[in-house]
Design a protein around this motif. Structure first.
Motif, PDB file in Angstrom:
ATOM      1  N   UNK A  46     -77.550 -15.037  -0.362  1.00  0.00           N
ATOM      2  CA  UNK A  46     -77.463 -13.653   0.333  1.00  0.00           C
ATOM      3  C   UNK A  46     -78.702 -13.784   1.456  1.00  0.00           C
ATOM      4  N   UNK A  47     -79.162 -14.990   1.845  1.00  0.00           N
ATOM      5  CA  UNK A  47     -80.130 -14.986   2.964  1.00  0.00           C
ATOM      6  C   UNK A  47     -81.472 -14.552   2.319  1.00  0.00           C
ATOM      7  N   UNK A  48     -81.892 -14.484   1.146  1.00  0.00           N
ATOM      8  CA  UNK A  48     -83.237 -14.130   0.724  1.00  0.00           C
ATOM      9  C   UNK A  48     -84.018 -15.087   0.112  1.00  0.00           C
ATOM     10  N   UNK A  49     -83.462 -16.503   0.259  1.00  0.00           N
ATOM     11  CA  UNK A  49     -84.464 -17.588  -0.245  1.00  0.00           C
ATOM     12  C   UNK A  49     -84.061 -18.701   0.465  1.00  0.00           C
ATOM     13  N   UNK A  50     -84.619 -18.919   1.810  1.00  0.00           N
ATOM     14  CA  UNK A  50     -84.325 -19.828   2.531  1.00  0.00           C
ATOM     15  C   UNK A  50     -84.804 -21.461   1.964  1.00  0.00           C
TER      16      UNK A  50
END
Length: 333
Positions: A55-59
């Motif tokens: 989701x792009x929340x935890x690179x």
């Protein structure tokens, strides 16, 4: 190093999005560096942090693969300099910082463990993420001891099923929350003394009624949000609360008076970005204290469903329903 192909299939993430954002694609087979082993992956675990990354929340941390996947099992096919006692052909499971959704994956030698006797590769791949997490948070950080009481939220998640079994194996009285009567029954089968259906029961009220000594000594929470204040209510005096995620949100308005009056400790940690040396210490503790319990059948991984690597999107869709009981896995071999 054995003869290896130049390319492999991995699950790419061209852009953040829903489960359909996970796309099989060709990638170069990675080359092990200093202190690393290359594993031909037979199976990989699917975890909530993978969903957050999608989701792009935890690179991924600097230097880690952008391919999702934090735990694997397979065969060692390459050795970097200083890879310790590992040999080509060893069967291992490993905690990795990324790259698990692939046919080949690099692992730090210190964060790899032998596949426990009697376990399949699928079962072994279900161990690292949850067992490293539970051990370091519940036993190292919170210091759970025999004779104490323990609460874990989400008892049928991968973390929950692991925490219930380990806490019970090491002599704690175990409380847990789960979202249905069926899930509560599974928790009791795994060793929970009290399983609370949070949709129909108030876990604070149940714990105050049934916990020996006015609350529980240690709480492992991945919900956050409204649970933070409720955990303070459910904790015994001098209780220890460990936060490992915030599924309900990390920003809340809270009255900290209970924290002070009960002399509580509220701690938190992450695992993925921890230094290699710290992960190696956790791995050594697991090998000494927990692997014998797994090999004896006292503690076991709980599996939900197994998807082929190319169907990683379906595995993520399954996780997002929260209907699963235990670990969702990818079969790679």
């Amino acid at each position: 190093m054995t003869d290896l192909p130049a390319t492999m299939t991995a699950i790419g993430l061209p852009s953040p999005g829903g489960p359909e954002a996970l796309v099989p694609e060709p990638r170069p087979v990675p080359v092990p560096g200093k202190g690393e082993i290359l594993v031909k992956v037979a199976a990989a675990g699917v975890n909530r942090p993978d969903v957050m990354q999608r989701k792009g929340l935890y690179p991924p941390p600097p230097g880690a693969s952008d391919v999702p996947g934090l735990e694997i099992a397979g065969e060692v096919v390459g050795l970097g300099e200083g890879a310790g006692a590992w040999k080509i052909g060893d069967k291992v499971c490993a905690l990795v910082s990324g790259g698990g959704y692939a046919q080949y994956c690099l692992a730090d030698a210190g964060a790899a463990l032998p596949v426990p006797a009697g376990l399949s590769m699928i079962e072994a791949a279900a161990l690292p993420e949850t067992f490293f997490t539970v051990w370091t948070n519940v036993f190292d950080l919170a210091g759970l001891k025999a004779g104490e009481s323990f609460l874990v939220h989400g008892g049928t998640s991968g973390i929950g099923t692991t925490a219930i079994q380990l806490a019970k194996a090491f002599g704690a009285t175990v409380f847990t929350t789960a979202g249905s009567a069926e899930k509560c029954a599974v928790c009791r089968e795994l060793g929970a003394d009290v399983a609370i259906d949070y949709k129909n029961e108030d876990f604070v009220a149940v714990i105050k009624e049934k916990a020996p000594g006015r609350g529980v000594n240690v709480i492992l929470d991945m919900v956050g949000g409204s649970y933070i204040a409720r955990n303070y209510e459910a904790a015994a005096p001098q209780g220890r609360i460990v936060q490992i995620a915030f599924m309900e949100g990390s920003k809340v308005q809270i009255d900290y008076m209970r924290l002070m009056l009960k002399r509580l400790s509220h701690m938190g940690s992450t695992l993925r970005s921890r230094p290699k040396a710290e992960k190696a210490v956790i791995a050594a503790a697991l090998r000494e204290r927990v692997w014998p319990l797994i090999e004896a059948g006292t503690v076991k991984p709980v599996l939900d469903r197994i998807f082929p690597l190319e169907k990683a999107s379906e595995a993520h869709a399954r996780m997002e329903t929260s209907a699963h009981i235990g670990k969702i896995m990818l079969s790679v071999g």
